[in-house]
Design a protein around this motif. Structure first.
Motif, PDB file in Angstrom:
ATOM      1  N   PRO A 133      12.166  36.743 -30.131  1.00 22.92           N
ATOM      2  CA  PRO A 133      12.792  37.958 -29.604  1.00 22.92           C
ATOM      3  C   PRO A 133      12.912  39.038 -30.678  1.00 22.92           C
ATOM      4  CG  PRO A 133      14.044  36.005 -28.991  1.00 22.92           C
ATOM      5  CD  PRO A 133      13.047  35.559 -30.002  1.00 22.92           C
ATOM      6  N   ALA A 134      12.761  40.274 -30.281  1.00 21.79           N
ATOM      7  CA  ALA A 134      12.843  41.382 -31.236  1.00 21.79           C
ATOM      8  C   ALA A 134      14.161  41.365 -31.995  1.00 21.79           C
ATOM      9  CB  ALA A 134      12.660  42.710 -30.503  1.00 21.79           C
ATOM     10  N   GLU A 135      15.246  40.972 -31.328  1.00 19.73           N
ATOM     11  CA  GLU A 135      16.556  40.983 -31.979  1.00 19.73           C
ATOM     12  C   GLU A 135      16.739  39.840 -32.967  1.00 19.73           C
ATOM     13  OE1 GLU A 135      17.095  38.961 -27.911  1.00 19.73           O
ATOM     14  OE2 GLU A 135      15.984  40.661 -28.754  1.00 19.73           O
ATOM     15  N   GLU A 136      15.758  38.926 -33.043  1.00 20.22           N
ATOM     16  CA  GLU A 136      15.853  37.816 -33.988  1.00 20.22           C
ATOM     17  C   GLU A 136      14.783  37.901 -35.075  1.00 20.22           C
ATOM     18  OE1 GLU A 136      16.295  33.995 -32.085  1.00 20.22           O
ATOM     19  OE2 GLU A 136      17.771  34.779 -30.672  1.00 20.22           O
ATOM     20  N   ARG A 137      14.237  39.080 -35.268  1.00 15.32           N
ATOM     21  CA  ARG A 137      13.272  39.298 -36.351  1.00 15.32           C
ATOM     22  C   ARG A 137      13.553  40.666 -36.969  1.00 15.32           C
ATOM     23  NH1 ARG A 137       8.510  39.960 -31.831  1.00 15.32           N
ATOM     24  NH2 ARG A 137       8.517  42.244 -31.695  1.00 15.32           N
ATOM     25  N   LEU A 138      13.176  40.836 -38.232  1.00 17.14           N
ATOM     26  CA  LEU A 138      13.290  42.125 -38.876  1.00 17.14           C
ATOM     27  C   LEU A 138      12.153  42.292 -39.862  1.00 17.14           C
ATOM     28  CD1 LEU A 138      16.215  42.287 -41.480  1.00 17.14           C
ATOM     29  CD2 LEU A 138      14.970  40.223 -40.893  1.00 17.14           C
ATOM     30  N   ILE A 139      11.997  43.489 -40.394  1.00 19.18           N
ATOM     31  CA  ILE A 139      10.818  43.854 -41.154  1.00 19.18           C
ATOM     32  C   ILE A 139      11.217  44.349 -42.541  1.00 19.18           C
ATOM     33  CG2 ILE A 139       8.918  45.540 -41.269  1.00 19.18           C
ATOM     34  CD1 ILE A 139       8.847  45.407 -38.173  1.00 19.18           C
ATOM     35  N   ALA A 140      10.476  43.909 -43.554  1.00 14.88           N
ATOM     36  CA  ALA A 140      10.637  44.468 -44.892  1.00 14.88           C
ATOM     37  C   ALA A 140       9.913  45.802 -44.923  1.00 14.88           C
ATOM     38  CB  ALA A 140      10.044  43.516 -45.931  1.00 14.88           C
ATOM     39  N   ALA A 141      10.652  46.884 -45.036  1.00 17.22           N
ATOM     40  CA  ALA A 141      10.064  48.225 -44.958  1.00 17.22           C
ATOM     41  C   ALA A 141      10.517  49.051 -46.148  1.00 17.22           C
ATOM     42  CB  ALA A 141      10.474  48.907 -43.653  1.00 17.22           C
ATOM     43  N   MET A 142       9.539  49.625 -46.864  1.00 23.28           N
ATOM     44  CA  MET A 142       9.845  50.459 -48.022  1.00 23.28           C
ATOM     45  C   MET A 142       9.507  51.928 -47.787  1.00 23.28           C
ATOM     46  SD  MET A 142      10.994  48.053 -49.870  1.00 23.28           S
ATOM     47  CE  MET A 142      11.301  49.027 -51.321  1.00 23.28           C
ATOM     48  N   GLY A 143       8.803  52.224 -46.708  1.00 24.60           N
ATOM     49  CA  GLY A 143       8.429  53.593 -46.412  1.00 24.60           C
ATOM     50  C   GLY A 143       8.829  53.977 -45.005  1.00 24.60           C
ATOM     51  N   PRO A 144       8.775  55.271 -44.681  1.00 25.64           N
ATOM     52  CA  PRO A 144       9.282  55.733 -43.383  1.00 25.64           C
ATOM     53  C   PRO A 144       8.505  55.206 -42.183  1.00 25.64           C
ATOM     54  CG  PRO A 144       8.239  57.529 -44.609  1.00 25.64           C
ATOM     55  CD  PRO A 144       8.377  56.382 -45.555  1.00 25.64           C
ATOM     56  N   LYS A 145       7.179  55.001 -42.316  1.00 25.93           N
ATOM     57  CA  LYS A 145       6.410  54.541 -41.157  1.00 25.93           C
ATOM     58  C   LYS A 145       6.764  53.099 -40.806  1.00 25.93           C
ATOM     59  CE  LYS A 145       2.473  57.661 -41.754  1.00 25.93           C
ATOM     60  NZ  LYS A 145       1.005  57.757 -41.993  1.00 25.93           N
ATOM     61  N   LEU A 146       6.857  52.232 -41.823  1.00 26.27           N
ATOM     62  CA  LEU A 146       7.256  50.852 -41.538  1.00 26.27           C
ATOM     63  C   LEU A 146       8.713  50.780 -41.093  1.00 26.27           C
ATOM     64  CD1 LEU A 146       5.535  48.670 -44.307  1.00 26.27           C
ATOM     65  CD2 LEU A 146       5.048  48.706 -41.859  1.00 26.27           C
ATOM     66  N   THR A 147       9.549  51.649 -41.643  1.00 23.03           N
ATOM     67  CA  THR A 147      10.945  51.677 -41.212  1.00 23.03           C
ATOM     68  C   THR A 147      11.045  52.055 -39.737  1.00 23.03           C
ATOM     69  OG1 THR A 147      11.686  52.240 -43.458  1.00 23.03           O
ATOM     70  CG2 THR A 147      13.209  52.704 -41.643  1.00 23.03           C
ATOM     71  N   ALA A 148      10.266  53.040 -39.343  1.00 21.51           N
ATOM     72  CA  ALA A 148      10.271  53.441 -37.933  1.00 21.51           C
ATOM     73  C   ALA A 148       9.755  52.311 -37.048  1.00 21.51           C
ATOM     74  CB  ALA A 148       9.427  54.692 -37.745  1.00 21.51           C
ATOM     75  N   LEU A 149       8.705  51.603 -37.500  1.00 26.02           N
ATOM     76  CA  LEU A 149       8.195  50.457 -36.753  1.00 26.02           C
ATOM     77  C   LEU A 149       9.278  49.389 -36.616  1.00 26.02           C
ATOM     78  CD1 LEU A 149       5.740  48.953 -35.461  1.00 26.02           C
ATOM     79  CD2 LEU A 149       5.303  48.005 -37.742  1.00 26.02           C
ATOM     80  N   ALA A 150      10.013  49.147 -37.698  1.00 25.78           N
ATOM     81  CA  ALA A 150      11.092  48.156 -37.658  1.00 25.78           C
ATOM     82  C   ALA A 150      12.122  48.524 -36.606  1.00 25.78           C
ATOM     83  CB  ALA A 150      11.755  48.050 -39.026  1.00 25.78           C
ATOM     84  N   GLY A 151      12.442  49.789 -36.514  1.00 23.92           N
ATOM     85  CA  GLY A 151      13.415  50.220 -35.521  1.00 23.92           C
ATOM     86  C   GLY A 151      12.925  50.054 -34.099  1.00 23.92           C
ATOM     87  N   ARG A 152      11.614  50.210 -33.903  1.00 21.81           N
ATOM     88  CA  ARG A 152      11.055  50.101 -32.553  1.00 21.81           C
ATOM     89  C   ARG A 152      10.841  48.666 -32.124  1.00 21.81           C
ATOM     90  NH1 ARG A 152       7.377  53.850 -34.602  1.00 21.81           N
ATOM     91  NH2 ARG A 152       5.705  52.285 -34.550  1.00 21.81           N
ATOM     92  N   ARG A 153      10.479  47.773 -33.061  1.00 22.53           N
ATOM     93  CA  ARG A 153       9.958  46.470 -32.664  1.00 22.53           C
ATOM     94  C   ARG A 153      10.726  45.288 -33.240  1.00 22.53           C
ATOM     95  NH1 ARG A 153       3.772  45.544 -32.117  1.00 22.53           N
ATOM     96  NH2 ARG A 153       4.791  44.006 -30.766  1.00 22.53           N
TER      97      ARG A 153
END
Length: 286
Positions: A133-153
């Motif tokens: 589930p999306a709520e049980e995963r998160l993303i290592a993001a160092m830049g704005p594009k990956l950060t935005a992806l983390a917020g969406r998915r």
């Protein structure tokens, strides 16, 4: 998934030679009220097996991978392992994933296009027999594009070697809802020279890696700051050192900047589990 305000990030909870001592340490950290226990990817290995050891030792804390590399852990295996642990221990495993670096991608025969590669990996987690589930995963993001992806998915993001100023920028990209859980290195030592030397001993290899170096440059540090294991200016900005009150002020700065949770990595001069440092930091668990 409630990770509370603070957690402990620890390579020792994977690397320590005595599994009984790891079990006892994890149980103590859980009893002291830390919201999450974070374990790093460390280049691969059985990270979900190590996560299970911590889940078995604890009753309340979330166990988070911070983070496993998409190049070293196939999505189908990761999803299956997550599903098994969720069935056994409930919703206490937070699956942190990241794109690592170009060398890891090449070693896996992949193309290091971080945004596309991570998007594809999340597609595979969604398409698994038992999806993560999306709520049980998160993303290592160092830049704005990956950060935005983390917020969406995903539930949010877990950035490494960042300042409260970075946290504020990440929160602006994410918006109000998603989890923002920065890593924060700490040294429980009030002697400036000794504390900085301890910090450099751990951080110098990371500062020398291209993707972390680029992140630090984007945060406003100079090439000179990155030389020789990191300038005092850099070390002081990304490592909180001193007594527990001083370290607590850095944690508060991240929270004031928009962090949901701060993962504290106690860097120690000694070997083995940093039990003394964790006990000094215990007031911050609340």
């Amino acid at each position: 998934m409630d990770v509370r305000r603070t957690g402990i990030w620890s390579p020792e909870l994977r690397l320590h030679h005595d599994p009984v001592e790891i079990h006892e340490a994890a149980a103590e950290l859980d009893q002291r009220g830390w919201g999450a226990l974070w374990i790093p990817g460390l280049g691969g290995g059985d990270i979900l097996g190590d996560a299970e050891r911590l889940l078995r030792a604890t009753d309340n804390a979330v166990v988070a991978t911070g983070v496993l590399s998409i190049w070293r852990h196939p999505a189908t295996e990761t999803a299956a392992g997550h599903a098994r642990l969720r069935q056994e221990y409930g919703h206490r495993l937070l699956l942190g994933v990241g794109v690592s670096d170009a060398a890891a991608a090449r070693a896996a025969g992949g193309n290091h296009r971080p945004l596309a590669a991570l998007d594809d990996y999340l597609d595979l987690l969604d398409a698994a027999r038992e999806p993560v589930p999306a709520e049980e995963r998160l993303i290592a993001a160092m830049g704005p594009k990956l950060t935005a992806l983390a917020g969406r998915r995903s539930a949010g993001t877990h950035p490494f070697l960042v300042t409260p100023e970075f946290t504020a920028g990440a929160r602006a990209v994410l918006g109000a809802g998603p989890l923002l859980a920065p890593y924060q290195a700490v040294v429980v030592d009030t002697d400036p020279a000794r504390a900085r030397a301890t910090a450099r001993g751990f951080l110098a290899p990371f500062i020398g890696m291209g993707h972390y170096a680029n992140s630090l440059l984007r945060q406003g540090f100079s090439e000179e700051d990155l030389a020789a294991g990191g300038s005092d200016h850099l070390i002081d900005a990304v490592v909180a050192w001193g007594d527990v009150d001083t370290i607590g002020k850095r944690v508060k700065a991240h929270h004031d900047a928009g962090a949901t949770h701060v993962a504290l990595h106690a860097i120690s001069r000694g070997k083995g589990l940093p039990l003394t440092e964790w006990r000094h930091l215990a007031p911050l668990a609340a």
